[in-house]
Design an enzyme around this catalytic site. Structure first.
Site, mmCIF file in Angstrom:
data_model
loop_
_atom_site.group_PDB
_atom_site.id
_atom_site.type_symbol
_atom_site.label_atom_id
_atom_site.label_comp_id
_atom_site.label_asym_id
_atom_site.label_seq_id
_atom_site.Cartn_x
_atom_site.Cartn_y
_atom_site.Cartn_z
ATOM 1 N N CYS A 106 0.833 -1.200 0.000
ATOM 2 C CA CYS A 106 0.000 0.000 0.000
ATOM 3 C C CYS A 106 0.868 1.249 0.000
ATOM 4 O O CYS A 106 0.606 2.212 -0.733
ATOM 5 C CB CYS A 106 -0.926 -0.009 1.219
ATOM 6 S SG CYS A 106 -2.147 1.324 1.199
ATOM 7 N N CYS A 107 1.926 1.259 0.823
ATOM 8 C CA CYS A 107 2.844 2.399 0.840
ATOM 9 C C CYS A 107 3.518 2.583 -0.521
ATOM 10 O O CYS A 107 3.731 3.715 -0.974
ATOM 11 C CB CYS A 107 3.911 2.203 1.919
ATOM 12 S SG CYS A 107 3.346 2.499 3.597
ATOM 13 N N CYS B 84 -1.091 8.076 7.369
ATOM 14 C CA CYS B 84 -2.423 7.756 6.854
ATOM 15 C C CYS B 84 -3.339 7.351 8.012
ATOM 16 O O CYS B 84 -2.901 6.740 8.987
ATOM 17 C CB CYS B 84 -2.335 6.621 5.837
ATOM 18 S SG CYS B 84 -1.491 7.077 4.309
ATOM 19 N N CYS C 9 -3.443 3.669 9.413
ATOM 20 C CA CYS C 9 -2.201 3.124 9.962
ATOM 21 C C CYS C 9 -1.587 4.017 11.041
ATOM 22 O O CYS C 9 -0.400 3.875 11.362
ATOM 23 C CB CYS C 9 -1.190 2.888 8.840
ATOM 24 S SG CYS C 9 -1.737 1.702 7.600
ATOM 25 N N CYS D 25 8.299 3.805 5.544
ATOM 26 C CA CYS D 25 7.479 3.287 4.450
ATOM 27 C C CYS D 25 8.015 1.956 3.969
ATOM 28 O O CYS D 25 7.256 1.096 3.533
ATOM 29 C CB CYS D 25 7.444 4.299 3.303
ATOM 30 S SG CYS D 25 6.519 5.784 3.717
#
Length: 244
Positions: free
Chosen positions: A120-121, A202, A205, A228
């Site tokens: 996702c990162c 985000c 998270c 990340c």
């Protein structure tokens, strides 16, 4: 030293020259010296971002500012980004997002973060950032030594994969330095800081941090993840040092 010289050679020379200088001198050099090249500030508009944004606005408010909207940020972060852009008269802010094609292919239902935070990162942050930075010779970060053990030896200037220079003007600042600067310059705080979020990423998270915890404890809580975690080397996604 010309831009044609290797990145590592320029980084070593810059760190030797500015070893005993402060953040302002490092930043002024990064923005004005031809040997650094075309430079952008990358900002998350997070808990401490206002310090570096203010410094840049004083030196040159036309400096390119790259803001990555992962489309999973807190609403407060998006509002704060607009507030600071207007208040500091930043005139060259670029809002970067993952492409629609990539999102449809890799995260069509927006749940990728629930089972693969690294992917996702990569999709929403790392790859869009690398695409944006392909237009620059150097970029400015807000990274600091005190933030985590992995940053304890952080230098002002770093070699990023022999491609470009990474600049960390606030490398030697601590939390008190940041708070003092914000107070002295009457800078607005991110609204989530008062709610227990000293480090803001985000929304899915990031969690509040309890008193006495590491400031970054709320990022990817209950995992081994501290950054990340994904970088681009020679055009390939790299996880934990291994090309994917």
């Amino acid at each position: 030293m010309p831009l044609s010289d290797p990145v590592q050679k320029r980084v070593e020379a810059l760190n030797a020259r500015y070893k005993h200088h402060g953040a302002t001198a490092v930043l002024e050099h990064a923005l004005k010296d031809a040997e650094v090249g075309k430079t952008a500030l990358v900002s998350s508009f997070g808990a401490e971002s206002v310090v570096l944004l203010h410094l840049v606005s004083v030196i040159d408010r036309t400096t390119p500012v790259v803001f990555i909207d992962t489309e999973m940020l807190f609403a407060e972060t998006l509002a704060y980004q607009q507030e600071l852009t207007e208040r500091l008269h930043l005139s060259n802010v670029h809002i970067i997002r993952a492409s629609e094609e990539a999102k449809k292919l890799e995260d069509p239902d927006g749940t990728l973060h629930q089972f693969n935070t690294d992917a996702c990162c990569a999709l929403r942050k790392t790859i869009p950032l690398q695409n944006a930075l392909s237009h620059y010779d150097a970029w400015i970060t807000g990274r600091k030594r005190y933030q985590s053990g992995t940053r304890a030896a952080l230098d002002f200037f770093e070699n990023e994969d022999d491609i470009r220079i990474k600049i960390n003007p606030l490398a030697h600042w601590n939390s008190s330095d940041l708070q003092d600067y914000m107070a002295e310059n009457r800078l607005p705080r991110h609204p989530l800081v008062a709610k227990g979020y000293p480090s803001i990423g985000c929304a899915p998270c990031t969690t509040p941090v309890a008193e006495g915890e590491d400031p970054r404890a709320g990022r990817w809580r209950n995992t081994q993840k501290e950054e990340c975690g994904i970088h681009i080397v020679d055009g390939k996604v790299v996880r934990n040092g291994q090309a994917a």
